[in-house]
Design a protein around this motif. Structure first.
Motif, mmCIF file in Angstrom:
data_model
loop_
_atom_site.group_PDB
_atom_site.id
_atom_site.type_symbol
_atom_site.label_atom_id
_atom_site.label_comp_id
_atom_site.label_asym_id
_atom_site.label_seq_id
_atom_site.Cartn_x
_atom_site.Cartn_y
_atom_site.Cartn_z
ATOM 1 N N ALA A 1 1.789 14.997 -2.709
ATOM 2 C CA ALA A 1 0.478 15.618 -2.551
ATOM 3 C C ALA A 1 0.263 16.664 -3.637
ATOM 4 C CB ALA A 1 0.371 16.274 -1.178
ATOM 5 N N LEU A 2 -1.000 16.812 -4.037
ATOM 6 C CA LEU A 2 -1.375 17.844 -4.998
ATOM 7 C C LEU A 2 -2.291 18.844 -4.298
ATOM 8 C CD1 LEU A 2 -1.822 15.492 -8.074
ATOM 9 C CD2 LEU A 2 0.136 16.934 -7.510
ATOM 10 N N SER A 3 -3.422 19.166 -4.867
ATOM 11 C CA SER A 3 -4.334 20.102 -4.225
ATOM 12 C C SER A 3 -5.285 19.344 -3.307
ATOM 13 C CB SER A 3 -5.118 20.882 -5.287
ATOM 14 O OG SER A 3 -5.787 19.988 -6.161
ATOM 15 N N ALA A 4 -6.245 20.036 -2.728
ATOM 16 C CA ALA A 4 -7.190 19.423 -1.805
ATOM 17 C C ALA A 4 -7.867 18.226 -2.457
ATOM 18 C CB ALA A 4 -8.241 20.436 -1.374
ATOM 19 N N GLY A 5 -7.874 17.099 -1.744
ATOM 20 C CA GLY A 5 -8.527 15.902 -2.230
ATOM 21 C C GLY A 5 -7.747 15.097 -3.245
ATOM 22 N N THR B 1 -1.982 25.360 -7.313
ATOM 23 C CA THR B 1 -2.830 24.886 -6.211
ATOM 24 C C THR B 1 -2.227 23.675 -5.498
ATOM 25 O OG1 THR B 1 -4.118 23.438 -7.661
ATOM 26 C CG2 THR B 1 -4.902 25.703 -7.376
ATOM 27 N N ALA B 2 -1.152 23.125 -6.048
ATOM 28 C CA ALA B 2 -0.535 21.948 -5.431
ATOM 29 C C ALA B 2 0.163 22.332 -4.140
ATOM 30 C CB ALA B 2 0.456 21.309 -6.397
ATOM 31 N N LYS C 1 0.832 -1.204 0.000
ATOM 32 C CA LYS C 1 0.000 0.000 0.000
ATOM 33 C C LYS C 1 0.872 1.261 0.000
ATOM 34 C CE LYS C 1 -3.362 -2.345 2.998
ATOM 35 N NZ LYS C 1 -2.466 -3.483 3.343
ATOM 36 N N LEU C 2 0.306 2.326 -0.519
ATOM 37 C CA LEU C 2 0.872 3.666 -0.355
ATOM 38 C C LEU C 2 0.180 4.290 0.847
ATOM 39 C CD1 LEU C 2 2.480 6.179 -1.269
ATOM 40 C CD2 LEU C 2 0.534 6.759 -2.735
ATOM 41 N N TRP C 3 0.959 4.707 1.829
ATOM 42 C CA TRP C 3 0.413 5.307 3.048
ATOM 43 C C TRP C 3 0.633 6.804 3.024
ATOM 44 C CZ3 TRP C 3 -2.507 2.566 6.337
ATOM 45 C CH2 TRP C 3 -2.436 1.170 6.239
ATOM 46 N N THR C 4 -0.383 7.540 3.452
ATOM 47 C CA THR C 4 -0.269 8.996 3.475
ATOM 48 C C THR C 4 -0.960 9.574 4.693
ATOM 49 O OG1 THR C 4 -0.773 11.055 2.286
ATOM 50 C CG2 THR C 4 -2.322 9.234 1.999
ATOM 51 N N SER C 5 -0.365 10.612 5.243
ATOM 52 C CA SER C 5 -1.059 11.388 6.265
ATOM 53 C C SER C 5 -2.187 12.148 5.582
ATOM 54 C CB SER C 5 -0.099 12.353 6.959
ATOM 55 O OG SER C 5 0.477 13.258 6.028
ATOM 56 N N TYR D 1 -6.243 16.724 2.804
ATOM 57 C CA TYR D 1 -4.950 17.194 2.301
ATOM 58 C C TYR D 1 -3.901 16.164 2.694
ATOM 59 C CZ TYR D 1 -6.768 21.848 1.235
ATOM 60 O OH TYR D 1 -7.477 22.903 0.703
ATOM 61 N N THR D 2 -3.361 15.456 1.702
ATOM 62 C CA THR D 2 -2.284 14.522 1.994
ATOM 63 C C THR D 2 -1.001 15.302 2.268
ATOM 64 O OG1 THR D 2 -1.843 14.287 -0.376
ATOM 65 C CG2 THR D 2 -3.288 12.641 0.660
ATOM 66 N N GLY D 3 -0.052 14.634 2.927
ATOM 67 C CA GLY D 3 1.183 15.326 3.277
ATOM 68 C C GLY D 3 2.407 14.451 3.086
ATOM 69 N N TRP D 4 2.633 13.517 4.017
ATOM 70 C CA TRP D 4 3.823 12.670 4.001
ATOM 71 C C TRP D 4 3.433 11.266 3.553
ATOM 72 C CZ3 TRP D 4 8.547 14.895 5.137
ATOM 73 C CH2 TRP D 4 8.490 16.190 5.658
ATOM 74 N N PHE D 5 4.311 10.633 2.781
ATOM 75 C CA PHE D 5 4.009 9.338 2.176
ATOM 76 C C PHE D 5 5.048 8.299 2.564
ATOM 77 C CE2 PHE D 5 2.036 12.513 -0.476
ATOM 78 C CZ PHE D 5 0.847 11.942 -0.888
#
Length: 437
Positions: free
Chosen positions: A384-388, A367-368, A125-129, A417-421
């Motif tokens: 991460a890109l923009s919201a969602g 917007t990213a 899996k890819l995990w993201t905050s 909003y994703t952040g760290w992966f």
């Protein structure tokens, strides 16, 4: 006498099968003559070899699948290593279950051992905050939903309190930074808990000392090759290190190493030589601490400090670096407030303070809001890109400068909003503690 055992697989460590007898009886295991040892390896995909070592009279034997061995009678031990099935994005890792018993082969008799592998819950899996407003602070997206653009729901939506910067250990446990003052500064989520959605409870938490007393607290995490966990702490401008022994239980340990007097430390990454790279958001610089200096506390300056600049005609300093990631060629990728730059091995060399104009500078949509960076098995760079939304730049998009639209964009209803992966396991070619062959 038939003994049926299950094997605990721990990467790079041995699990011993050493008692003989059954039904609670102690039976002397005599050497001499011969018998057979049937090792049944189950639970792996057909194309994935196991990693089982049988050690006893006559020396070790390495097995990748089920086999019947004709051996000298006596006592035998078995070890099983973590293995991973191939995948172009992120592999699924497998660990064998266990009963801590030994194996005795008697003369003229057959003994059977079952080595039963099962997937590690955090792998594949890819995990993201995930910032406020989403379904959960920690999301996992399985490899099969990441191949093309789309709007998949998260495979695992984990309610953990808050979660930010993250790093995996070799067993697949996920260490994360607590996002709010209500969360422990650093906590560990066991691999076994990350196969399904729901509320997750940390089994180990680090608190107190330099991790607390201000905000923002911890920012990013990285393991070195010896299993020490390094933490960047923003409010007190420190880097701290915790040893594997200090990570074994919850508490407020005194860091084994503290670097003080820094300027907004953020992202962390180790290169293949064991040097520690740090993004200093406050100083608009990326810096290197040589491996030889990482064993003792220090207030000294880094061994190399890099200021990165934009190319002509408008020359300026790239600012606020955060996420760092090395690719398989040894290039260091840095996120400077949404501009992704490549620092080549040659640009990473030397000492003192230097100014570099990276030859590859990739821009994103205005917007990213990227933060952390991570490479997958095929060299795609996730961010991460923009919201969602989050997405990936393909390897061909990372060879030249310019504004790029990620070749895959995931727009998930679970994402705020994703952040760290993070991936588990890490690709074998990357200088990460949790990589697997």
């Amino acid at each position: 006498m038939m003994h049926r055992l299950r094997v605990l697989a721990v990467l790079a460590s041995a699990v011993l099968f050493s008692a003989c007898g059954s039904g609670g009886e102690s039976t002397e295991c005599l050497t001499g003559g011969s018998g057979t040892l049937q090792v049944n390896v189950t639970g792996l995909p057909a194309s994935t070899p196991g990693k089982v070592t049988v050690t006893g009279p006559g020396g070790p034997q390495e097995l990748t699948s089920s086999r019947t061995l004709t051996v000298t009678s006596g006592s035998y031990t078995l070890t099983a290593g973590i293995v991973a099935a191939s995948h172009p994005l992120v592999r699924t890792a497998y660990r064998a279950d266990a009963m801590p018993n030994p194996v005795c082969v008697h003369e003229g008799q057959s003994t059977t051992v079952a080595v039963a592998y099962a997937p590690i819950g955090s792998s594949g899996k890819l995990w993201t905050s995930n910032g406020s407003g989403g379904s959960a602070p920690l999301l996992g997206f399985s490899a099969d939903v990441l191949g093309t653009s789309g709007s998949p729901a998260a495979t695992v939506a984990a309610t953990t309190g808050g979660a930010e910067g993250s790093a995996f250990d070799r067993e697949g446990n996920l260490w994360v930074v607590g996002a709010t003052t209500a969360d422990p500064p650093v906590l560990r989520l066991p691999a076994s808990a990350l196969g399904t959605s729901g509320k997750k409870t940390a089994d180990i938490s680090l608190t107190g000392g330099p991790l607390e007393g201000g905000f923002p607290r911890a920012r990013a995490l990285a393991f070195d090759a010896s299993g020490n966990l390094w933490v960047s702490v923003v409010f007190n401008n420190q880097l701290v290190r915790y040893t594997p022994e200090q990570l074994a239980t919850s508490g407020s340990p005194t860091p084994s190493v503290q670097f003080s007097g820094l300027d907004g430390p953020s992202g962390l990454a180790f290169d293949s030589a064991g040097n520690l790279w740090v993004a200093f958001m406050g100083a608009d610089r990326v810096a290197r601490y040589n491996a030889s200096r990482l064993g003792a506390s220090s207030t000294a300056s880094p061994d190399l400090v890099i200021e990165a600049r934009t190319p002509p005609p408008v020359i300026g300093t790239l600012s606020a670096p955060s996420g760092l990631a090395f690719d398989v060629s040894g290039n260091l990728w840095v996120n400077f407030s949404g501009t992704l730059t490549r620092l080549t091995p040659g640009e990473q060399a030397g000492s003192g303070s230097i100014t570099v104009t990276p030859t590859v500078q990739v821009g994103l949509s205005v917007t990213a809001l990227p933060d952390g960076l991570v490479f997958d098995e095929s060299g795609n760079l996730w961010l991460a890109l923009s919201a969602g939304q989050f997405g990936r730049l393909g390897p061909s998009q990372l060879t030249s400068s310019g504004s790029k639209t990620p070749e895959v964009i995931i727009t998930s209803p679970d994402v705020a909003y994703t952040g760290w992966f993070s991936f588990y396991p890490a690709p074998a070619g990357l200088p990460l503690y949790h990589r697997l062959p």
